[in-house]
Write a protein that holds these residues in place. Structure first.
Motif, PDB file in Angstrom:
ATOM      1  N   THR A 108       0.830  -1.208   0.000  1.00  0.00           N
ATOM      2  CA  THR A 108       0.000   0.000   0.000  1.00  0.00           C
ATOM      3  C   THR A 108       0.861   1.254   0.000  1.00  0.00           C
ATOM      4  O   THR A 108       1.883   1.326   0.674  1.00  0.00           O
ATOM      5  N   MET A 109       0.431   2.241  -0.782  1.00  0.00           N
ATOM      6  CA  MET A 109       1.083   3.546  -0.781  1.00  0.00           C
ATOM      7  C   MET A 109       0.152   4.535  -0.096  1.00  0.00           C
ATOM      8  O   MET A 109      -1.060   4.538  -0.336  1.00  0.00           O
ATOM      9  N   SER A 129       4.482   7.377   1.837  1.00  0.00           N
ATOM     10  CA  SER A 129       5.050   6.294   2.635  1.00  0.00           C
ATOM     11  C   SER A 129       4.442   4.958   2.231  1.00  0.00           C
ATOM     12  O   SER A 129       3.402   4.898   1.584  1.00  0.00           O
ATOM     13  N   SER A 130       5.134   3.890   2.615  1.00  0.00           N
ATOM     14  CA  SER A 130       4.651   2.546   2.324  1.00  0.00           C
ATOM     15  C   SER A 130       5.086   1.606   3.440  1.00  0.00           C
ATOM     16  O   SER A 130       6.162   1.773   4.015  1.00  0.00           O
ATOM     17  N   CYS A 162      13.069  18.381  -0.353  1.00  0.00           N
ATOM     18  CA  CYS A 162      12.659  16.986  -0.415  1.00  0.00           C
ATOM     19  C   CYS A 162      13.559  16.167   0.509  1.00  0.00           C
ATOM     20  O   CYS A 162      14.778  16.340   0.498  1.00  0.00           O
ATOM     21  N   ALA A 163      12.957  15.292   1.298  1.00  0.00           N
ATOM     22  CA  ALA A 163      13.721  14.432   2.209  1.00  0.00           C
ATOM     23  C   ALA A 163      13.257  12.997   2.019  1.00  0.00           C
ATOM     24  O   ALA A 163      12.060  12.725   1.924  1.00  0.00           O
ATOM     25  N   ILE A 164      14.227  12.074   1.965  1.00  0.00           N
ATOM     26  CA  ILE A 164      13.921  10.658   1.752  1.00  0.00           C
ATOM     27  C   ILE A 164      14.516   9.841   2.894  1.00  0.00           C
ATOM     28  O   ILE A 164      15.701   9.955   3.202  1.00  0.00           O
ATOM     29  N   GLU A 165      13.660   9.053   3.538  1.00  0.00           N
ATOM     30  CA  GLU A 165      14.098   8.100   4.545  1.00  0.00           C
ATOM     31  C   GLU A 165      13.648   6.722   4.095  1.00  0.00           C
ATOM     32  O   GLU A 165      13.192   6.557   2.966  1.00  0.00           O
ATOM     33  N   GLU A 166      13.777   5.737   4.938  1.00  0.00           N
ATOM     34  CA  GLU A 166      13.389   4.384   4.561  1.00  0.00           C
ATOM     35  C   GLU A 166      11.886   4.302   4.313  1.00  0.00           C
ATOM     36  O   GLU A 166      11.076   4.441   5.218  1.00  0.00           O
ATOM     37  N   ASN A 167      11.525   4.076   3.038  1.00  0.00           N
ATOM     38  CA  ASN A 167      10.125   3.954   2.624  1.00  0.00           C
ATOM     39  C   ASN A 167       9.292   5.195   2.915  1.00  0.00           C
ATOM     40  O   ASN A 167       8.065   5.115   3.016  1.00  0.00           O
ATOM     41  N   ARG A 168       9.943   6.340   3.034  1.00  0.00           N
ATOM     42  CA  ARG A 168       9.237   7.600   3.253  1.00  0.00           C
ATOM     43  C   ARG A 168       9.871   8.711   2.439  1.00  0.00           C
ATOM     44  O   ARG A 168      11.089   8.810   2.365  1.00  0.00           O
TER      45      ARG A 168
END
Length: 231
Positions: A108-109, A129-130, A162-168
């Motif tokens: 799911t997204m 997120s997922s 823009c910020a990217i973390e694990e699955n976010r």
């Protein structure tokens, strides 16, 4: 006794745009307040927010709450065209949209849209997120997030927070340079979410293909956003 039918209440008017917060003391009928509280609960609002909105409508003033409600209503109508996306009831400043990836386990997204106050420098933000327990799928989602951010820097703007973390992924929405109406703004937000969801699905559908290339995603990205308002 008339006195028994009246009730003194304190109403805190929330700051709307550049309006200041002020405490007003009003004398209101008990039966009226019962109906007000019932209507406020039905609309998911506090007593103060509901009364503020009702008074604003009566005097012809459009509050930020009303503007956001109209914006999200329009976004919901536009996203209804996407079979894979489902819009959930919005609050006064945020709304949630969900979708799924056509891949193993159909992860799911979740797309959380938040609109900032109107005096803020930025329009708002999108949090994507997922949740999935599959390590391969998690890595692939993060790879797509990084690819998407790189395409935005190249073809949209280098100055998009823009910020990217694990699955976010958290992506701030810019205010359009040119003044556009609420319908066009809702269309831009709905298009962004729809395009993101479509391309992450295309990415996964072709992930196991030997001849698949990120160039195909790049081409599709450019096609989706060419000539569209930048947000």
């Amino acid at each position: 006794m008339l006195d028994k039918l009246l009730k003194r209440v304190t109403i805190l008017l929330k700051k709307e745009g550049e309006m200041a917060k002020t405490v007003y003391s009003l004398v209101l009928d008990d039966e009226v307040m019962k109906l007000v509280d019932k209507a406020a609960r039905r609309g998911g609002l506090s007593r103060s927010a509901y009364i503020n909105q009702a008074l604003a409508e009566n005097v012809g003033y459009e509050t930020a709450l009303k503007k956001n409600a109209d914006l999200f209503r329009c976004v919901e109508d536009l996203l209804a065209r996407h079979d894979n996306l489902h819009f959930f009831t919005a609050s006064s400043s945020a709304a949630t949209v969900t979708g799924s990836i056509s891949y193993r386990y159909k992860p799911t997204m979740k797309y959380l849209v938040e609109i900032y106050p109107y005096e803020h420098e930025y329009l708002g933000e999108l949090k994507v997120s997922s949740r999935t327990g599959n390590e391969f799928v998690r890595r692939a989602i993060d790879e797509f997030f990084r690819l998407w951010a790189a395409l935005e820097r190249r073809y949209v703007s280098e100055n998009i927070p823009c910020a990217i973390e694990e699955n976010r992924m958290r992506r701030v929405f810019l205010r359009p340079r040119a003044e556009i109406g609420p319908t066009a703004l809702a269309s831009a937000i709905a298009h962004y979410i729809g395009a993101f969801d479509a391309l992450i699905n295309e990415y996964f559908v072709n992930l196991d293909s030997d001849g698949f290339s990120v160039k195909e995603i790049e081409y599709a990205f450019r096609k989706e956003f060419y000539g569209k308002p930048v947000i």
